[in-house]
Design a protein around this motif. Sequence first.
Motif, PDB file in Angstrom:
ATOM      1  N   GLU A 178       0.854  -1.188   0.000  1.00 45.97           N
ATOM      2  CA  GLU A 178       0.000   0.000   0.000  1.00 45.97           C
ATOM      3  C   GLU A 178       0.891   1.241   0.000  1.00 45.97           C
ATOM      4  O   GLU A 178       2.031   1.189   0.464  1.00 45.97           O
ATOM      5  CB  GLU A 178      -0.921   0.027   1.220  1.00 45.97           C
ATOM      6  CG  GLU A 178      -1.974  -1.054   1.206  1.00 45.97           C
ATOM      7  CD  GLU A 178      -2.976  -0.910   2.356  1.00 45.97           C
ATOM      8  OE1 GLU A 178      -2.865   0.077   3.127  1.00 45.97           O
ATOM      9  OE2 GLU A 178      -3.855  -1.786   2.485  1.00 45.97           O
ATOM     10  N   TYR A 179       0.323   2.356  -0.490  1.00 50.31           N
ATOM     11  CA  TYR A 179       1.114   3.565  -0.658  1.00 50.31           C
ATOM     12  C   TYR A 179       0.511   4.718   0.142  1.00 50.31           C
ATOM     13  O   TYR A 179      -0.075   5.647  -0.396  1.00 50.31           O
ATOM     14  CB  TYR A 179       1.205   3.927  -2.146  1.00 50.31           C
ATOM     15  CG  TYR A 179       1.963   2.898  -2.947  1.00 50.31           C
ATOM     16  CD1 TYR A 179       3.313   3.058  -3.229  1.00 50.31           C
ATOM     17  CD2 TYR A 179       1.331   1.737  -3.391  1.00 50.31           C
ATOM     18  CE1 TYR A 179       4.015   2.101  -3.950  1.00 50.31           C
ATOM     19  CE2 TYR A 179       2.015   0.777  -4.112  1.00 50.31           C
ATOM     20  CZ  TYR A 179       3.359   0.964  -4.385  1.00 50.31           C
ATOM     21  OH  TYR A 179       4.052   0.012  -5.089  1.00 50.31           O
ATOM     22  N   ALA A 180       0.631   4.645   1.461  1.00 48.92           N
ATOM     23  CA  ALA A 180       0.192   5.725   2.352  1.00 48.92           C
ATOM     24  C   ALA A 180       0.672   5.384   3.748  1.00 48.92           C
ATOM     25  O   ALA A 180       0.415   4.280   4.238  1.00 48.92           O
ATOM     26  CB  ALA A 180      -1.326   5.872   2.346  1.00 48.92           C
TER      27      ALA A 180
ATOM     28  N   GLU B  28      -3.118   5.264   7.149  1.00 43.53           N
ATOM     29  CA  GLU B  28      -4.104   4.421   6.482  1.00 43.53           C
ATOM     30  C   GLU B  28      -5.367   5.198   6.140  1.00 43.53           C
ATOM     31  O   GLU B  28      -5.873   5.976   6.960  1.00 43.53           O
ATOM     32  CB  GLU B  28      -4.467   3.233   7.386  1.00 43.53           C
ATOM     33  CG  GLU B  28      -5.425   2.255   6.733  1.00 43.53           C
ATOM     34  CD  GLU B  28      -5.890   1.157   7.669  1.00 43.53           C
ATOM     35  OE1 GLU B  28      -6.559   0.218   7.197  1.00 43.53           O
ATOM     36  OE2 GLU B  28      -5.600   1.244   8.889  1.00 43.53           O
ATOM     37  N   THR B  29      -5.880   4.963   4.931  1.00 44.67           N
ATOM     38  CA  THR B  29      -7.135   5.572   4.496  1.00 44.67           C
ATOM     39  C   THR B  29      -8.148   4.533   4.024  1.00 44.67           C
ATOM     40  O   THR B  29      -9.325   4.834   3.914  1.00 44.67           O
ATOM     41  CB  THR B  29      -6.888   6.547   3.334  1.00 44.67           C
ATOM     42  OG1 THR B  29      -6.395   5.814   2.199  1.00 44.67           O
ATOM     43  CG2 THR B  29      -5.887   7.631   3.729  1.00 44.67           C
TER      44      THR B  29
ATOM     45  N   THR C  35      -8.359   3.688   1.098  1.00 45.45           N
ATOM     46  CA  THR C  35      -8.564   3.992  -0.318  1.00 45.45           C
ATOM     47  C   THR C  35      -7.229   4.183  -1.030  1.00 45.45           C
ATOM     48  O   THR C  35      -7.207   4.587  -2.194  1.00 45.45           O
ATOM     49  CB  THR C  35      -9.414   5.266  -0.490  1.00 45.45           C
ATOM     50  OG1 THR C  35      -8.771   6.370   0.161  1.00 45.45           O
ATOM     51  CG2 THR C  35     -10.807   5.084   0.084  1.00 45.45           C
ATOM     52  N   ALA C  36      -6.115   3.923  -0.350  1.00 46.96           N
ATOM     53  CA  ALA C  36      -4.796   4.160  -0.937  1.00 46.96           C
ATOM     54  C   ALA C  36      -4.525   3.190  -2.088  1.00 46.96           C
ATOM     55  O   ALA C  36      -5.086   2.093  -2.154  1.00 46.96           O
ATOM     56  CB  ALA C  36      -3.714   4.014   0.122  1.00 46.96           C
ATOM     57  N   ARG C  37      -3.637   3.605  -2.966  1.00 45.95           N
ATOM     58  CA  ARG C  37      -3.220   2.752  -4.076  1.00 45.95           C
ATOM     59  C   ARG C  37      -2.520   1.508  -3.547  1.00 45.95           C
ATOM     60  O   ARG C  37      -1.760   1.572  -2.573  1.00 45.95           O
ATOM     61  CB  ARG C  37      -2.276   3.533  -5.003  1.00 45.95           C
ATOM     62  CG  ARG C  37      -1.772   2.735  -6.206  1.00 45.95           C
ATOM     63  CD  ARG C  37      -1.042   3.636  -7.174  1.00 45.95           C
ATOM     64  NE  ARG C  37       0.221   4.119  -6.656  1.00 45.95           N
ATOM     65  CZ  ARG C  37       1.389   3.510  -6.867  1.00 45.95           C
ATOM     66  NH1 ARG C  37       1.451   2.384  -7.548  1.00 45.95           N
ATOM     67  NH2 ARG C  37       2.504   4.032  -6.378  1.00 45.95           N
ATOM     68  N   THR C  38      -2.756   0.377  -4.199  1.00 47.61           N
ATOM     69  CA  THR C  38      -2.105  -0.877  -3.835  1.00 47.61           C
ATOM     70  C   THR C  38      -1.447  -1.490  -5.060  1.00 47.61           C
ATOM     71  O   THR C  38      -1.796  -1.161  -6.205  1.00 47.61           O
ATOM     72  CB  THR C  38      -3.114  -1.880  -3.243  1.00 47.61           C
ATOM     73  OG1 THR C  38      -4.073  -2.227  -4.243  1.00 47.61           O
ATOM     74  CG2 THR C  38      -3.824  -1.298  -2.032  1.00 47.61           C
TER      75      THR C  38
ATOM     76  N   ASP D 249       6.582   6.156   0.679  1.00 49.62           N
ATOM     77  CA  ASP D 249       5.521   5.863   1.647  1.00 49.62           C
ATOM     78  C   ASP D 249       4.962   4.447   1.482  1.00 49.62           C
ATOM     79  O   ASP D 249       3.941   4.109   2.073  1.00 49.62           O
ATOM     80  CB  ASP D 249       4.395   6.888   1.554  1.00 49.62           C
ATOM     81  CG  ASP D 249       3.693   6.892   0.195  1.00 49.62           C
ATOM     82  OD1 ASP D 249       4.127   6.125  -0.702  1.00 49.62           O
ATOM     83  OD2 ASP D 249       2.727   7.651   0.035  1.00 49.62           O
TER      84      ASP D 249
END
Length: 363
Positions: A137-139, A142-143, A145-148, A164
């Motif tokens: 994951e790229y955040a 945590e949201t 909704t982050a890009r994976t 990140d």
Amino acid sequence: MACAALTDAGPWPCAEDGCPSPSVSCATLSEHDFCEFTFDAVWDAPPPGFAGLLISQLCARSCGACYASFFELPRRAGAIAATDAPPTAAEFVSAYASGWGRPLLLRGAARSMPAYARWQDDAELVARFGDVLLQAEYARKETRTARTSKLRLREFVDSYRQTDVHLVSFLPPEMQADVLLPPFLSCRPHAAHLDTHNLWWSAGNRTRSVLHNDDQDNLNCVLAGRKRFAFFHPREKPRIETDAFGWVNADGDRSLGYGGFGGRLDVERIDLRRFGGWRDLEWWEADLEAGDCVFIPTAWYHHVASDGERNLAVNVWWWRRDVDADDPVECAEADAPPVSWANCSWGYDGPPPGPAARASAAA
């Protein structure tokens, strides 16, 4: 009440129709009752990077705002129960894994795992497992909704300290032999109801989870770095899972993420003007160092802050079924060798029949 220091940013240029002056201060915005508006609701062309930000976030002093992380909320009830000697299986069930359950810090419980000794060096992990595929994951915050993406372990190691990206991944079979179930978990009914597991790996550096809970029991073990947990009792569900507490239920709407979680909360700056009910809830704390594990019972709400130059952890989820005198805990012989994840049966489709965990039944 612990709150972030009340300061104002600005002023900001204002050249649009209706501007009261060439620059607008927080005091002016507050006087016009704009504190609960976002910048793009007040400006046609808001200052760069401010679209979507609440004015009260940058005008805390003028707006009388108050912000706190979960660890700064006033009703800290204390630390969770802790032990240096893991409980027996029977003790674990009776004291921690029945009814609502009780979180438990198990100091040093992960130190006997091969992973604790052999996963400290990135180069060794690349040499052993460099080609395994892992979920990234790229955040850092945590949201849901982050890009994976999928990365090979060697690709992740090449980038994670500079970006990140972090891993939240099913542990590949090649790595499972290095992770052990603790003796109290290598028993029926727990070992018969194992669902899934995760590898968590980041550069530390303020990685933060959303507030959430799980419908299964959970054991999280830190192999490198530090983790800090804030816990809230599941009996607070009628309050926590509401708009007034910033709760989001994303079921059926993937644009919001997945599951139920505190999706409207900035976990490091909870706006206590908007979500003031958090001031009134008791919470418990757990601080984990490398080698420690924490038991998180079904339905307990928790937030996790991960720090350290390198943060690495594994966790396992299993379905709870409360036991009684007619359904005793069944374990292997006391001198039996530890059970590795590689020798476990995963994917139990729960919940199991029979008496369910009280927390699940109340959900």
